[in-house]
Motif scaffolding. Structure first.
Motif: not given
Ligand SMILES: [Zn+2]
Length: 203
Positions: A174-203
């Motif tokens: 449910l909380r994938p990092n960028e690389r994991e999200r790229e490989q996902m084909s499901c909607s479990c972590a929300g849709h990729r089209s969502e605009v995600r904030p650029l805030a510095p919480h990329a940990a």
């Protein structure tokens, strides 16, 4: 397995079980995981009720049969109830695994491997109950590790060591990092089209 980049339309012609597997790990992954979770929690309820019957109510262990077992004792004595839960969990863990990516896949695989062994233990119990042949020279049907640890405690342990990596996998899924999200084909972590904030919480 991950041909999603080349074939962006998961609902395309690939028929039969391949198509079903793709849908289970794509569009329907979230629904399938939630359904699986309901089954797993029902199974936990059985074991927690049984623990309550033994350690709070003080029932003798053979009479502590959980929820369904109170009404259908043969389900327990035939080992079908236990085996049924074990095989259903194994099948779900196997079928829904391709939808996980990265760290979540690793944790899910750990749960699958442990459940595979847990299922073997239940298969041994089922064979003994069905054939009336008891292994290991014991008075009751007995699985391998049960030679060391009592049955009720052993299966509370088995269910925990399958459940914990499962929950970790679901959390990470449910909380994938960028690389994991790229490989996902499901909607479990929300849709990729969502605009995600650029805030510095990329940990
Ligand atoms: Zn998913």
């Amino acid at each position: 397995m991950a041909h999603s980049a080349a074939h962006p339309a998961p609902h395309s012609a690939s028929a039969g079980s391949t198509g079903l597997l793709a849908r289970l790990n794509g569009a329907h992954h979230k629904l399938a995981l939630n359904s699986f979770l309901v089954i797993v929690l029902a199974h936990w309820a059985e074991h927690l009720v049984q623990a309550y019957q033994i350690w709070v109510l003080g029932n003798p262990r053979p009479q502590a049969r959980g929820v369904l077992g109170q009404w259908f004792p043969w389900l327990v004595s035939s080992e079908w109830l236990h085996y049924g839960y074990a095989i259903v969990m194994l099948v779900f863990l196997f079928l829904l695994r391709p939808g996980f990516t990265g760290r979540a896949r690793t944790w899910w695989t750990i749960a699958l491997a442990i459940q595979f062994w847990h299922h073997i233990e239940h298969l041994l119990l089922l064979i003994q109950a069905q054939t009336g042949t008891i292994f290991f020279g014991q008075p009751v049907v007995t699985s391998v590790v049960q030679l060391i640890v009592p049955r009720v405690e052993l299966h509370l342990f088995y269910n925990s060591v399958v459940f914990i990596p499962m929950v970790v996998a679901m959390y990470l899924h449910l909380r994938p990092n960028e690389r994991e999200r790229e490989q996902m084909s499901c909607s479990c972590a929300g849709h990729r089209s969502e605009v995600r904030p650029l805030a510095p919480h990329a940990a």
